[in-house]
Design an enzyme around this catalytic site. Structure first.
Site, PDB file in Angstrom:
ATOM      1  N   LYS A   3      35.973  37.654  38.795  1.00  0.00           N
ATOM      2  CA  LYS A   3      34.927  36.667  38.487  1.00  0.00           C
ATOM      3  C   LYS A   3      33.731  37.329  37.792  1.00  0.00           C
ATOM      4  O   LYS A   3      33.658  38.545  37.692  1.00  0.00           O
ATOM      5  CB  LYS A   3      34.524  35.941  39.765  1.00  0.00           C
ATOM      6  CG  LYS A   3      35.711  35.213  40.452  1.00  0.00           C
ATOM      7  CD  LYS A   3      36.192  34.001  39.665  1.00  0.00           C
ATOM      8  CE  LYS A   3      37.576  33.509  40.035  1.00  0.00           C
ATOM      9  NZ  LYS A   3      37.716  32.803  41.271  1.00  0.00           N
TER      10      LYS A   3
HETATM   11  C1  PLP Z   1      38.745  32.015  42.214  1.00  0.00           C
HETATM   12  C2  PLP Z   1      38.582  30.575  42.502  1.00  0.00           C
HETATM   13  C3  PLP Z   1      38.398  30.106  43.814  1.00  0.00           C
HETATM   14  C4  PLP Z   1      38.574  30.981  45.015  1.00  0.00           C
HETATM   15  O1  PLP Z   1      37.688  32.030  45.091  1.00  0.00           O
HETATM   16  P1  PLP Z   1      37.873  33.114  46.259  1.00  0.00           P
HETATM   17  O2  PLP Z   1      36.567  33.838  46.282  1.00  0.00           O
HETATM   18  O3  PLP Z   1      39.018  34.014  45.831  1.00  0.00           O
HETATM   19  O4  PLP Z   1      38.176  32.409  47.507  1.00  0.00           O
HETATM   20  C5  PLP Z   1      38.137  28.770  44.012  1.00  0.00           C
HETATM   21  N1  PLP Z   1      38.065  27.910  42.975  1.00  0.00           N
HETATM   22  C6  PLP Z   1      38.266  28.313  41.706  1.00  0.00           C
HETATM   23  C7  PLP Z   1      38.153  27.309  40.602  1.00  0.00           C
HETATM   24  C8  PLP Z   1      38.558  29.658  41.428  1.00  0.00           C
HETATM   25  O5  PLP Z   1      38.794  30.043  40.173  1.00  0.00           O
END
Ligand code: PLP
Length: 392
Positions: free
Chosen positions: A197
């Site tokens: 991210k």
């Molecule tokens: C990555 C992601 C999540 C989950 O994030 P985590 O921190 O891995 O739990 C939720 N929603 C979207 C749209 C994502 O891309």
């Protein structure tokens, strides 16, 4: 870095001829921040988490932020704190990571998939309006690829029908739309610090909210429902603590928060770098036949988490293979959640439920997009894509 542990793989330099789908750009600042925490008293939720919460709440322009272990936990705790439970329906888009719908199922509620806008892939307020029933309790829009959903329209619907609004902002805390940030209209906005991210500590998450009472409940829920967190419990003298409701184990650690805080000063510079790469892709790919480029709405400042193109569904998987054979890392964001095996089997969902999300899921390809991507690497991606498309 000199890893003494033979299991710790150092970050390898980019391989010539390969373009990774994602490379993080953590470095000396993060190592120094981490070293500082290791030399301090706190490893778990403490002063670094509190400082990160204040910095990111300030960046968003909201009163409160609560550090948690993931965006999945952020979504789960948000819906729990808003008292979503068995018998309730929660409207979600199918074009998302599974977390958005899974957290609804964790709480014994029913996910209701509403279709997305055909061009942006964002949850369509018209589809949401059509999906509302007397059992609907909440809506969870996703700020897909870093572009904010139409929060004004969704907040209007939520107000008129008495629904909670929880934003899945996993694709970027940098997203803005018509002067609004995530959590400006929603009850909460949830962010991810997962490895790929825009801000990352490998794993981690955050909940932003304007409501101090909701924030207090979320702080309790992230640590078992105990009335004070470790940092507050820690003092000169032992004091009894109490557990006042059934919570979860979903707190962020000071180790993670320190790594994240090192990235805060560079948030805007890295967003701008991704935007420049996005615009470069747009310009270089504009004349390549057989491609649909991403749509950004007027008034949007995207976090630019992902750059996605759309191709003929019949050729998509072959194009993915062709790009990978040329050393280009790719991904698909996202095949629609309602058509994944668990959701088909548990809820009986089938093709045709959300035609726009299904078309997008069959056509979309995500290309490499991160600040350290060089123009030469980007040119290789463009050339490879044009070549693969041209092979018919
Ligand atoms: C990555 C992601 C999540 C989950 O994030 P985590 O921190 O891995 O739990 C939720 N929603 C979207 C749209 C994502 O891309």
């Amino acid at each position: 870095m000199t890893p003494a542990d033979p299991d710790a793989t150092p970050l390898p330099p980019p391989e010539p001829g390969r373009v990774e789908f994602f490379r993080h750009d953590l470095g000396e600042a993060e190592v120094a921040a981490l070293t500082g925490v290791i030399g301090s008293l706190f490893l778990t939720t403490g002063p670094q988490v509190r400082a990160l919460e204040a910095e990111l709440a300030g960046y968003l322009g909201v009163a409160e932020a609560v550090g948690v272990s993931s965006c999945t936990a952020a979504l789960h705790l948000s819906l729990a704190a808003l008292d979503v439970g068995p018998g309730d329906e929660v409207i979600v888009p199918p074009t998302t990571f599974v977390s958005t719908a899974n957290v609804v199922v964790y709480l014994g509620a029913t996910p209701v998939f509403a279709d997305v806008e055909p061009d942006t892939g964002l949850l369509d307020p018209v589809a949401v309006a059509a999906a509302i029933t007397p059992r609907t309790r909440a809506v969870v829009p996703v700020h897909l690829y870093g572009q904010m959903a139409d929060m004004a329209a969704l907040a209007d619907l939520a107000a008129r029908h008495g629904l909670a609004l929880v934003e899945d902002g996993a694709h970027g805390i940098e997203a803005r739309r018509e002067g609004l940030a995530p959590a400006h209209l929603g009850d909460t906005a949830c962010f991810s610090f997962y490895a790929t991210k825009t801000l990352t500590s490998g794993e981690g998450g955050l909940i932003a909210t304007r409501d101090p009472d909701l924030a207090a409940r979320l702080r309790r829920l992230r640590l078992h429902g105990i009335d004070r967190d470790a940092a507050t419990r820690h003092g000169l003298a032992y004091r009894h603590w109490d557990m006042v409701e059934l919570g979860f184990k979903a707190n962020l650690s000071d180790l993670q928060a320190a790594i994240l805080r090192a990235q805060v000063p560079g948030i805007e510079a890295r967003r701008a770098a991704r935007q420049a790469l996005h615009e470069r892709y747009d310009a270089r790919l504009a004349d390549v036949p057989g491609l649909r480029l991403p749509t950004l709405r007027p008034g949007v400042t995207s976090a630019h988490h992902l750059y996605t193109v759309r191709v003929d569904a019949a050729r998509r998987d072959a194009i993915l293979d062709g790009l990978q054979a040329r050393g280009i890392g790719v991904a698909v964001n996202f095949r629609p959640v309602h058509l994944l095996t668990y959701y088909r089997e548990r809820f009986g969902f089938a093709s045709g439920l959300c035609p726009h999300a299904e078309a997008l899921g069959a056509q979309t390809i995500s290309l490499p997009l991160y600040p350290s991507l060089t123009h030469a690497q980007q040119a290789r991606v463009v050339t490879a894509l044009a070549e693969v498309l041209d092979r018919g």
